[in-house]
Every structure is written in C-alpha cells, then in structure tokens.
Write a protein that holds these residues in place. Structure first.
Motif, PDB file in Angstrom:
ATOM      1  N   LEU A 239      -8.701  -5.574   5.079  1.00  0.00           N
ATOM      2  CA  LEU A 239      -7.772  -5.947   4.016  1.00  0.00           C
ATOM      3  C   LEU A 239      -6.354  -5.727   4.525  1.00  0.00           C
ATOM      4  O   LEU A 239      -6.038  -4.637   5.023  1.00  0.00           O
ATOM      5  N   ALA A 240      -5.546  -6.742   4.474  1.00  0.00           N
ATOM      6  CA  ALA A 240      -4.155  -6.673   4.924  1.00  0.00           C
ATOM      7  C   ALA A 240      -4.053  -6.122   6.331  1.00  0.00           C
ATOM      8  O   ALA A 240      -3.152  -5.350   6.657  1.00  0.00           O
ATOM      9  N   GLY A 241      -5.009  -6.484   7.158  1.00  0.00           N
ATOM     10  CA  GLY A 241      -4.927  -6.092   8.572  1.00  0.00           C
ATOM     11  C   GLY A 241      -5.417  -4.691   8.867  1.00  0.00           C
ATOM     12  O   GLY A 241      -5.317  -4.222   9.993  1.00  0.00           O
ATOM     13  N   THR A 242      -5.950  -3.968   7.871  1.00  0.00           N
ATOM     14  CA  THR A 242      -6.496  -2.629   8.131  1.00  0.00           C
ATOM     15  C   THR A 242      -7.890  -2.538   7.547  1.00  0.00           C
ATOM     16  O   THR A 242      -8.268  -3.324   6.671  1.00  0.00           O
TER      17      THR A 242
ATOM     18  N   VAL B 272      -6.556  -8.890  -4.126  1.00  0.00           N
ATOM     19  CA  VAL B 272      -6.180  -9.254  -2.764  1.00  0.00           C
ATOM     20  C   VAL B 272      -7.441  -9.634  -2.000  1.00  0.00           C
ATOM     21  O   VAL B 272      -8.505  -9.033  -2.195  1.00  0.00           O
ATOM     22  N   ALA B 273      -7.322 -10.647  -1.101  1.00  0.00           N
ATOM     23  CA  ALA B 273      -8.480 -11.097  -0.336  1.00  0.00           C
ATOM     24  C   ALA B 273      -8.903 -10.049   0.683  1.00  0.00           C
ATOM     25  O   ALA B 273      -8.063  -9.379   1.290  1.00  0.00           O
ATOM     26  N   ALA B 274     -10.208  -9.925   0.853  1.00  0.00           N
ATOM     27  CA  ALA B 274     -10.747  -8.974   1.831  1.00  0.00           C
ATOM     28  C   ALA B 274     -12.044  -9.538   2.385  1.00  0.00           C
ATOM     29  O   ALA B 274     -12.677 -10.387   1.761  1.00  0.00           O
ATOM     30  N   VAL B 275     -12.426  -9.086   3.594  1.00  0.00           N
ATOM     31  CA  VAL B 275     -13.663  -9.544   4.210  1.00  0.00           C
ATOM     32  C   VAL B 275     -14.574  -8.352   4.441  1.00  0.00           C
ATOM     33  O   VAL B 275     -14.172  -7.361   5.054  1.00  0.00           O
TER      34      VAL B 275
ATOM     35  N   ASN C  41      -7.217   5.355   1.368  1.00  0.00           N
ATOM     36  CA  ASN C  41      -6.906   4.234   2.258  1.00  0.00           C
ATOM     37  C   ASN C  41      -5.402   4.121   2.414  1.00  0.00           C
ATOM     38  O   ASN C  41      -4.653   4.314   1.451  1.00  0.00           O
ATOM     39  N   PHE C  42      -4.961   3.821   3.623  1.00  0.00           N
ATOM     40  CA  PHE C  42      -3.538   3.645   3.855  1.00  0.00           C
ATOM     41  C   PHE C  42      -3.273   2.249   4.397  1.00  0.00           C
ATOM     42  O   PHE C  42      -3.862   1.840   5.393  1.00  0.00           O
ATOM     43  N   ILE C  43      -2.394   1.533   3.714  1.00  0.00           N
ATOM     44  CA  ILE C  43      -2.062   0.162   4.139  1.00  0.00           C
ATOM     45  C   ILE C  43      -0.572   0.123   4.464  1.00  0.00           C
ATOM     46  O   ILE C  43       0.273   0.233   3.563  1.00  0.00           O
ATOM     47  N   PRO C  44      -0.228   0.002   5.737  1.00  0.00           N
ATOM     48  CA  PRO C  44       1.196  -0.029   6.098  1.00  0.00           C
ATOM     49  C   PRO C  44       1.801  -1.405   5.807  1.00  0.00           C
ATOM     50  O   PRO C  44       1.090  -2.420   5.817  1.00  0.00           O
ATOM     51  N   GLY C  45       3.112  -1.430   5.526  1.00  0.00           N
ATOM     52  CA  GLY C  45       3.775  -2.708   5.263  1.00  0.00           C
ATOM     53  C   GLY C  45       5.238  -2.495   4.936  1.00  0.00           C
ATOM     54  O   GLY C  45       5.768  -1.380   5.108  1.00  0.00           O
ATOM     55  N   ARG C  46       5.912  -3.583   4.479  1.00  0.00           N
ATOM     56  CA  ARG C  46       7.325  -3.481   4.099  1.00  0.00           C
ATOM     57  C   ARG C  46       7.493  -3.907   2.646  1.00  0.00           C
ATOM     58  O   ARG C  46       6.730  -4.717   2.126  1.00  0.00           O
ATOM     59  N   ILE C  47       8.519  -3.344   2.022  1.00  0.00           N
ATOM     60  CA  ILE C  47       8.776  -3.654   0.614  1.00  0.00           C
ATOM     61  C   ILE C  47       9.587  -4.957   0.511  1.00  0.00           C
ATOM     62  O   ILE C  47      10.513  -5.186   1.282  1.00  0.00           O
ATOM     63  N   ALA C  48       9.185  -5.811  -0.423  1.00  0.00           N
ATOM     64  CA  ALA C  48       9.969  -7.019  -0.699  1.00  0.00           C
ATOM     65  C   ALA C  48      10.027  -7.199  -2.212  1.00  0.00           C
ATOM     66  O   ALA C  48       9.101  -6.816  -2.924  1.00  0.00           O
ATOM     67  N   ARG C  49      11.173  -7.705  -2.708  1.00  0.00           N
ATOM     68  CA  ARG C  49      11.282  -7.935  -4.159  1.00  0.00           C
ATOM     69  C   ARG C  49      11.361  -9.428  -4.401  1.00  0.00           C
ATOM     70  O   ARG C  49      12.185 -10.132  -3.811  1.00  0.00           O
ATOM     71  N   GLU C  50      10.502  -9.980  -5.236  1.00  0.00           N
ATOM     72  CA  GLU C  50      10.494 -11.422  -5.547  1.00  0.00           C
ATOM     73  C   GLU C  50      10.316 -11.598  -7.050  1.00  0.00           C
ATOM     74  O   GLU C  50       9.352 -11.086  -7.614  1.00  0.00           O
ATOM     75  N   ASN C  51      11.248 -12.316  -7.678  1.00  0.00           N
ATOM     76  CA  ASN C  51      11.175 -12.647  -9.103  1.00  0.00           C
ATOM     77  C   ASN C  51      10.917 -11.413  -9.965  1.00  0.00           C
ATOM     78  O   ASN C  51      10.057 -11.407 -10.824  1.00  0.00           O
ATOM     79  N   GLY C  52      11.582 -10.323  -9.652  1.00  0.00           N
ATOM     80  CA  GLY C  52      11.434  -9.129 -10.478  1.00  0.00           C
ATOM     81  C   GLY C  52      10.215  -8.325 -10.145  1.00  0.00           C
ATOM     82  O   GLY C  52      10.082  -7.187 -10.577  1.00  0.00           O
ATOM     83  N   ALA C  53       9.293  -8.874  -9.364  1.00  0.00           N
ATOM     84  CA  ALA C  53       8.120  -8.099  -8.973  1.00  0.00           C
ATOM     85  C   ALA C  53       8.392  -7.430  -7.617  1.00  0.00           C
ATOM     86  O   ALA C  53       9.150  -7.951  -6.808  1.00  0.00           O
ATOM     87  N   VAL C  54       7.771  -6.243  -7.418  1.00  0.00           N
ATOM     88  CA  VAL C  54       7.911  -5.556  -6.131  1.00  0.00           C
ATOM     89  C   VAL C  54       6.610  -5.727  -5.361  1.00  0.00           C
ATOM     90  O   VAL C  54       5.521  -5.492  -5.900  1.00  0.00           O
ATOM     91  N   LEU C  55       6.737  -6.174  -4.105  1.00  0.00           N
ATOM     92  CA  LEU C  55       5.540  -6.456  -3.309  1.00  0.00           C
ATOM     93  C   LEU C  55       5.546  -5.624  -2.035  1.00  0.00           C
ATOM     94  O   LEU C  55       6.597  -5.270  -1.495  1.00  0.00           O
ATOM     95  N   LEU C  56       4.319  -5.325  -1.573  1.00  0.00           N
ATOM     96  CA  LEU C  56       4.172  -4.774  -0.237  1.00  0.00           C
ATOM     97  C   LEU C  56       3.675  -5.918   0.641  1.00  0.00           C
ATOM     98  O   LEU C  56       2.661  -6.542   0.324  1.00  0.00           O
ATOM     99  N   VAL C  57       4.411  -6.174   1.736  1.00  0.00           N
ATOM    100  CA  VAL C  57       3.975  -7.218   2.648  1.00  0.00           C
ATOM    101  C   VAL C  57       3.276  -6.547   3.819  1.00  0.00           C
ATOM    102  O   VAL C  57       3.877  -5.795   4.590  1.00  0.00           O
ATOM    103  N   GLY C  58       1.972  -6.798   3.903  1.00  0.00           N
ATOM    104  CA  GLY C  58       1.170  -6.155   4.951  1.00  0.00           C
ATOM    105  C   GLY C  58       1.475  -6.708   6.318  1.00  0.00           C
ATOM    106  O   GLY C  58       2.210  -7.691   6.476  1.00  0.00           O
TER     107      GLY C  58
ATOM    108  N   THR D  28      -0.204 -10.333   4.117  1.00  0.00           N
ATOM    109  CA  THR D  28      -0.806 -10.193   2.798  1.00  0.00           C
ATOM    110  C   THR D  28       0.195  -9.542   1.846  1.00  0.00           C
ATOM    111  O   THR D  28       0.894  -8.596   2.200  1.00  0.00           O
ATOM    112  N   ARG D  29       0.271 -10.075   0.643  1.00  0.00           N
ATOM    113  CA  ARG D  29       1.228  -9.530  -0.330  1.00  0.00           C
ATOM    114  C   ARG D  29       0.468  -8.798  -1.429  1.00  0.00           C
ATOM    115  O   ARG D  29      -0.459  -9.339  -2.019  1.00  0.00           O
TER     116      ARG D  29
END
Lengths: 299, 276, 356
Positions: free
Chosen positions: C315-318, C295-298, C240-257, C261-262
């Motif tokens: 999930l996260a728009g994909t 992460v939430a999914a339908v 599965n491929f989920i595109p997004g951008r990298i963001a760093r918050e409170n020492g954690a690294v997140l992918l923002v879809g 979705t984080r």
C-alpha cells in the motif's frame, strides 16, 4: 563511595605483596648476584660486570646443556602432542570402560615426578630391574640392558618418561577443547558427505587450534623447567651426558658453589621463560576478550 | 557384534601400549615393596618372588624415618594450603565481583606468576631464605609454596566464584544484610565446595614438590617425603630398594587416589579459567 | 509506602553512558512499569533505585529522603530478581524469613509473617523444601514471598516473569497485579514485554537508549504515542508506517506516498505543505472498503490467527499489515481497498520522529 572503591584493592594487595616478595625479590637478587664475583665459599666479592656471563658463554658444558635442553623440550613436547590428540579423541568418544580408561591415562599426573622417577630408576636397573625382567621373560632380549649407564640411552629413556608424564595434562586440555566443539557442525558435515578423515582435517583440527597452541606453550614452559626426572634418574650424568640447563644450573649453584655463573644461567633461562610466558598471557587474553567481562559489574 | 562393542575393542587395543606403560611402575612399586630383601637382585631378574613380606613396611617406617618425614610433609602442605587460601580468597572475590582500576594488569601479573617456575628462581629464593634465616626451616617451604600456588588458586577460585550468581548477594543486601553478613551467610556457604576442591589441589602440589624442598632443607630431620625418599637413593652405595618402594607406595597411593577422584574438577576449573 | 523522585539521573561506565538524564516522578502507591528494548538502561535504572549501582549524577529520593549514597540495606526496598536469586542452601521458609532474622525479629513474629505470606502465595505446602525442588512458577512465588514479608516502602521487580513459560507468565501477571491492588505498595517493574507493561501498569515509562521516550497511562501511550519509537514499541502487531509528503488540495489535507498514492489525513493537522511526514495506522484500525472509498492495495500474504486474519498488503509503496475480523478468502495478488478513520491516524515528523 571512596571507601567502596578501596575494597577490591585491599583484597588483592596481600596476594600482590606476597608474590612480589617471593617471586620478585629473587629475580632482583639473581640479577645482582650475576654481576658479582663470588669466592669459592659462596661469598660475594664485589661487582665484576659481565664476567659471569662471559664465563657462561665460553663454557662448552653450557652449550652442550643448551642443545640438550632444546632436544629435551622439542622431543617431549612434540611426542606428547602427537600422542595426546588421538588419545583425547578416543577418550571423548563413547565406548565400554571409558571411565576406567580415563582414570588410567590420568594416573601419571597423580604421582609426583620425584616418585615416578625413583620408581623408574629402580625399574630400569641394569642388573635386576623389572623392565629387563619383562623383556627377558618375553624373549625380546637375552641379557639385561644397562638403561642408564650410557648417556644417549639414558637421555632417550628420560625423554620417553617425560612424554609419559606430560600426556595426562595435555590430554585434559584437549578433552576440554573437544567437549566444546559444536556437535551440530559434525552432523552437518556428515549430511554434506564428509568422511571421518575429512572431519578431522577440516573441522577438528582447525577448531582445536587454540587448544593446541595453549598446550604447546604450557608444555614448553613446564618441560623446559623440569628437573626431577633427570635429577633423580641420572643427576645429569654419566659425565654430564644428560645435563639440561636446569640440572646444570642446580649443580653449579648447590654442588660447586659457583653462584655468579649459576645466577647468570638463571637469568638467561628467566629470559627464555619470560618470552614464553608473554606468549601464553597474550593467548589467554585473546581467548578471554569476549567472555571476560561477563559476571562483573560496577561496585 | 554391536558397533559400540567393536569400537570399544579397537580403542582398548589402541590404548593398551600406553596403559601397560602407565601401570608398569605401579606394578614395580608393589612387587618390590613386598619382596624379601634377598630376592631383590636375583639373576636373571624376575617378577616372581617366594613370599609376601608385609614386614617391609614396618621395617621401612623406622629405617627410613617415614613417620618424621610424613609429619613434615603434612605440616608443610597443610600450612601452605591455609596460607595460600587466606591470600587467595579475598583476591579471587575481588576479581569475580568488582571492577577496579588495574584489574587487567593484576590478572596478567597472576598469569605470569602462575607460569613462573621455582627452579629458575631457586638460587635467588635460597639466598632470600638465608637472608631471613629460614634455611633448614619448614616455614621457608610454607611461604614459597603458598606464593607459587597462589596464582593458580586465585585463578581457579575466581572461575568458581563467577558461577555463584551475584544476584544472591544483592538479594541479601536488599533483605538488609551488610556486605560482611552476606559474605558469611550467603557467599561462603555456597563457595565451600569450590574452596575445598582448590585446597586439595594446593595440598597435593605442596605434597609433591621436590626442588625447593631439596634446596631449603639440609637436615635429615626436616626432610619432606619426596626429599626423604630421594635421599634413600641418591649417592648411596647400598640402596634398600624394597624399603624405598614401600615408602613410595605409602607416600603416593593415597594422594593418587584423591587426585584421580578430583581431577574432573581441575578440568572444569581450567575450562572455566585459564585454558578456555 | 512512599513516592519516588528521579531527577536528572545519569550513569556512566567509564566512557560509556548508559543513562542520559532521566526524570521520573512516581507517586505513592503507584505501579509504574519501565519498558524498552534490551540495553535501553531500564534495568540499570532499577538497580540504581535499589542501590546496587552507583549514581553518576542526578538524584533519587524515596519519600523526602535523597538516597543516592544510602546502602541498599537501609533503603527499605524489596526486590524480585529476574533469576529469583533464591538462596540455594536455605529452605523456602528460611529464604522468606532471612530478612526478618537479619533484623532480629522475635521467632513468633517471623513465623506469623512467613505463614501469612505463604498463605497469600499458596506456598504453605512447600515451606520445608529447598528451592532446587521447586518449579519455575513456585520459585517465582518464593521470590515474591521474600519481598512480601518485608513490609517495604517500595517493591522493585526486575523482569520477574521472563523465565516462565507463556501460560504461567499470564497467570503470574494477574497475581502480581492483584497483590498490588491489595497491598498498594509503590512498585517499579522492569520488562521488555510491552503487553506486560500495558496490562499491569498504572503508568508506563518507555525508555530507549538511556532516555525516557514517553511517560503515560497504558491507553495514553496506545492512543497518542508521542513519537515514532513509542508508536512502534507499543501495540502488537506494531503500527504501520507510511512515509510521504503533505499536500493541501481543495481544503482537504493529503499525504502523498512515495508511489504517488494520495491518502486523506486529518484536516486540522499542523503539518505544513511539503513537509516530510510518516503516517501511522494500527493494523486493527484498518478496514475493508468498497468502490472508490479508501486506498488501493494488493494482497501479498494472508495469515489466519483464529479470531481474525492478518492481511499483509502493498500500500502506497510500503508493506502494511491489516487485521480483519471477517474471514475473507483473499488470494495473493488480489487488489483490495483499505481505509481508516481519521481519528485513528497518527502523523509524525519524519526527521525528528515527533508527533505532529
């Protein structure tokens, strides 16, 4: 690797040379002869420009033959096509004795035109011909008909025989075409509620288009150049009344020794033929564009 | 009645006029060939005759010089077939197996020569043969027949060769065979049926050819069968029709049988090749 | 037996470039599989090794010998073709013996070798038959037998199993592998089937558009695909491929879809803030989570395969596929939560497709 590449060329060169020699040389020779003055004994007497062509174009017999060639070609090719498509469709369908029917329909192709013409010449004999025997026996006519004695009747008869001998080849092309038609399209059209006529009109005819085109071009080339039927049955007679270009040309060249004039007519015919050949080559190339490269790979 | 039976009857009825016209000349041929000479010109003309005169064939053989013409025809047809094959097999192999510069051009050239008709060139051909002293020589026909049949032959062979997987030859090379060896041991044995069928068609074409034979041969002893038979009816006062028909039967029937039998290969070759 | 070295090899047909500079080293005794989608140049490369295609530039050596211009017959290579290429006018025996006859081996030796090969391949009963009379699997064996008697330095296989039915393919796969373990002949095997590649290879070469995408052992390719192409190609169902951008918050690294979705991604990643990336997760590495975990999914579609279920979710728009071992009675539209271990996540740069 160099030697590798030469192999295919070495393999085609002999055939290329033979074809150029036997087919290329005569064309050049004809062009040369057509611009020569020729003595009554067939000796070339030197350059005379377009005189031979001028003579051809002022010859009423040439025009008469030209028109008759047109009638001959159009009538034979047209008649052949109109008969061949339904015949091919019948032969493509399942029925009792189909194999037998195929063999019979193809029989005229197996005979040489010369032999066919010889037999018909006898069958059409005005006094004792067996066609007259049949017609009189069935009470259709009461006295023998002279089939070959007058030009219009003779020419019509020759056209009919021309059609008869062209049917097998044309039917063969159409059979090949019909067997390549997609069966599922017909099933789909039946589900869609198409009648037989509509299937023919909207499926068969458009899908057969390329085969019909090829059949037209090939038949035109063959019929336009066909000598034996007319030559054997009437030799262009009576009184040049059944002459077409090829028979007229042959007489000029080998009966009357008018080499210059005959060469000029040959060249004119070659020009016409060439146009049709080019059309044919283009059509074949277009058909081959997709599948042509299959089965080939680099050396 | 079943559907198929009805259909068969309708089809045969539709085809029957054509079938009759096609079979008619064959009937004429046979009936005339075995008819006594004095019943040729009865009046009113009739299909019936008093007895089967099989001797017509024997008389014809000597009177028409059938044997001589037969040998001439055989020589010309066999030699032309061999010559055409010798030129065509390598060319067809090259077309089927190699890519090379000018291949498209060569194929167009073949298509053009295939359609080129001898009658248009007949005067030029005649002058060519005069120049080479080959008039009245059967070899003039051998060469021209080979040349005019070559395009068709190459075309037909090529389409058959394409159906022989090139992987087989490649496998032989991997097995250690040279090109020549793989040609002889692998390719040729598989190509023999195709070559045989093609050869028969060249043979029949040559056997039936008329215009060139009529032109190049001026001497009765050199005539091939079509010309010999034509000479029996052309410009004669007294035509021995029973002999002519007997000769026609002998000259055509064997060839016609072979042709009818092989005709489906011709269809296949055409379907694979030119008329696709 | 020998090693094979392919250096800077290119192949052009006229203006079309089929192979664009390939370097591969194959060591002695190795079983290497060339895999890739159709048209990627893998068969052409194999045929260049065989000598059936010329080499436009670069070089191929077998052992220490550059064989660019050596004709196929002198390369000492045996090859199994896709359509078997059995000589139809020869019996099975003659097919297998042909190479030995060409080398003028004594009849006794030929007999011995053919029988030996026939025993290994269970062909004893068919030696007198013609290839026409054999089933697909038997023909395949004859093709193998033909290679076997050669004692060649190198075996080449050009999609040899692609004409067999699924069941036979699996068993022939095992047989070829067993044969290789026994003979230890260097082998190059071409296939478009990644499962064949995974199961048979010592090392896999993934090719695409005339170039090598990645070389590695099957598990290396599965665990650490070097780029998006390999990640997508290896594994079934694919990653599965989920595109997004990298963001760093409170020492954690997140992918923002794309829909905001984080998703937490490995903290040690070298990806910079705001970089456009693609997160790859294999379906089999996704699992069901409770509460606020994951992460939430339908749920969209559920496909039972028997051993497990494949759940397709939004999930996260994909659309994402997840393979779950438990038989959950999901219904379409049901909200669920999915998660994956950080060690099983793959990050790729969106632009270059390279692994980060």
């Amino acid at each position: 690797m160099k030697a590798f590449r030469a192999t295919p060329l070495l393999m085609i060169i002999p055939s290329l040379l033979l074809a150029m020699f036997i087919i290329g040389y005569p064309i050049i020779d004809l062009a040369y002869t057509s611009m020569q003055q020729v003595s009554r004994f067939g000796q070339l007497r030197g350059f005379n420009g377009m005189a031979n062509f001028a003579e051809v174009f002022s010859d009423p017999l040439f025009y008469a033959s030209l028109i008759r060639t047109g009638i001959w070609t159009v009538a034979v090719v047209g008649g052949t096509l109109i008969l061949s498509l339904p015949i091919a469709m019948i032969l493509n369908d399942e029925f009792y004795g189909r194999g037998m029917a195929r063999v019979i329909i193809m029989l005229p192709w197996a005979l040489s035109l010369t032999m066919t013409a010889v037999v018909w010449r006898w069958a059409l004999n005005g006094r004792a011909g067996l066609l007259n025997a049949s017609l009189m026996g069935m009470g259709i006519s009461h006295e023998p008909i002279e089939w070959l004695a007058t030009a219009p009747v003779a020419f019509t008869t020759e056209i009919l025989i021309g059609i008869l001998v062209s049917i097998p080849f044309t039917t063969t092309i159409f059979l090949g075409g019909l067997s390549s038609l997609p069966q599922d399209a017909y099933e789909a059209s039946m589900v869609d509620g198409a009648t037989r006529w509509k299937q023919f009109r909207f499926l068969t005819l458009p899908l057969m288009r390329p085969f019909i085109n090829i059949a037209i071009v090939l038949n035109v080339i063959y019929v336009f150049n066909s000598l034996p039927i007319i030559w054997v049955m009437t030799e262009g007679g009576p009184a040049n009344g059944t002459d077409i270009l090829v028979t007229y040309l042959y007489k000029l060249a080998f009966r009357f020794g008018q080499l210059g004039k005959a060469s000029a007519i040959s060249l004119i015919m070659f020009g016409v033929l060439f146009v049709f050949i080019i059309i044919y080559v283009i059509m074949v190339m277009r058909n081959e564009d997709d599948g042509g490269a299959a089965g080939e790979a680099a050396e | 009645m079943s559907n198929k039976l009805v259909r068969s009857i309708v089809y045969w009825l539709l085809l029957s006029p054509l079938v009759i016209v096609i079979l008619f000349p064959f009937a004429v041929m046979f009936v005339t060939a075995v008819r006594p000479r004095d019943e040729l010109f009865t009046f009113p003309p009739s299909w019936f005759f008093s007895e089967f005169r099989w001797d017509n064939f024997v008389d014809m053989w000597t009177k028409v010089n059938f044997g001589g013409a037969l040998l001439n025809s055989l020589y010309v047809s066999v030699a032309a077939t061999v010559l055409a094959l010798v030129f065509s097999i390598p060319a067809a192999y090259a077309l089927s197996r190699y890519r090379f510069r000018g291949k498209g051009l060569y194929r167009n050239f073949l298509l053009m020569t295939q359609m080129m008709s001898p009658i248009v060139l007949v005067l030029g051909l005649f002058r060519l043969m005069v120049a080479f002293g080959l008039v009245n020589n059967l070899n003039s026909l051998v060469i021209t027949y080979a040349a005019f049949n070559m395009a068709f032959t190459i075309w037909m062979l090529q389409s058959y060769f394409n159906t022989i997987p090139r992987e087989l030859e490649e496998a032989a090379w991997m097995d250690g065979a040279t090109h020549l060896r793989s040609l002889i041991r692998i390719f040729l044995p598989l190509a023999v049926p195709a070559i045989a069928v093609t050869a028969i068609f060249i043979f029949i074409n040559s056997w039936n050819e008329f215009v060139l034979a009529l032109t190049m041969l001026r001497n009765n002893n050199d005539f091939t069968l079509p010309v010999q038979i034509f000479s029996q009816v052309a410009g004669r006062y007294q035509i021995e029709w029973h002999h002519v028909m007997a000769a026609t039967v002998l000259a055509t029937v064997p060839v016609a049988i072979v042709f009818s039998w092989l005709q489906r290969y011709l269809i296949r070759g055409m379907a694979l090749g030119a008329v696709k | 037996m020998a090693s094979v070295t392919i250096t800077g090899v290119e192949k052009r047909f006229g203006a079309v470039q089929i192979i664009r500079g390939v370097d591969i080293d194959i060591s002695d005794g190795e079983f290497v599989v060339l895999v890739g989608p159709s048209g990627c140049g893998k068969s052409t490369l194999l045929r260049m090794i065989a000598g059936l295609e010329s080499i436009s530039s670069g070089s191929i050596s077998i052992g220490d010998r550059v064989i660019n211009t050596v004709p196929p017959r002198d390369r000492d290579i045996a090859m199994v073709f896709q359509n078997y290429a059995l000589y139809p006018h020869m019996s099975v025996y003659e097919n297998i013996a042909f190479s030995q006859k060409l080398r003028n081996r004594p009849q006794g030796e030929i007999d011995r070798k053919v029988n030996e090969a026939a025993d290994i391949l269970n062909l004893r009963a068919f030696l007198a038959r013609s290839p026409r009379q054999l089933s697909g699997g038997q023909r395949q064996r004859v093709a193998m037998g033909r290679a076997l008697v050669r004692d060649a330095k190198l075996f080449l296989y050009d999609e040899p199993l692609s004409n067999l039915d699924a069941k036979l393919r699996v068993s022939m796969r095992t047989e070829i592998k067993a044969l290789h373990q026994r003979l230890q002949t260097t082998s190059v095997y071409v296939t478009h089937d990644q499962i064949e590649a995974m199961t048979m290879a010592d090392r896999i070469v993934v090719m695409n558009a005339g170039q090598v995408e990645q070389v590695g052992t099957p598990l290396e390719l599965y665990d650490r695909p070097g780029n998006l192409f390999v990640a997508d190609f290896i594994g079934s169902p694919s990653m599965n491929f989920i595109p997004g951008r990298i963001a760093r918050e409170n020492g954690a690294v997140l992918l923002v879809g794309q829909d905001g979705t984080r998703i937490a991604v490995p903290a040690e990643t070298k990806a910079s803030d705001g970089q456009a990336v693609v997160l790859g997760i294999r379906p089999e590495h996704l699992s069901l989570r409770d509460g606020t975990d994951g992460v939430a999914a339908v749920v969209e579609v559920v496909e039972p395969t028997g051993p497990n279920i494949q759940v397709f979710v939004q999930l996260a728009g994909t659309r994402v596929c997840s393979i779950l071992a438990e038989r959950h009675p999901f219904v379409p539209g049901q909200p669920i939560r999915l998660g994956a271990s950080l060690t099983q996540m793959h990050l790729f740069d969106e632009k270059s497709g390279k692994r980060i």
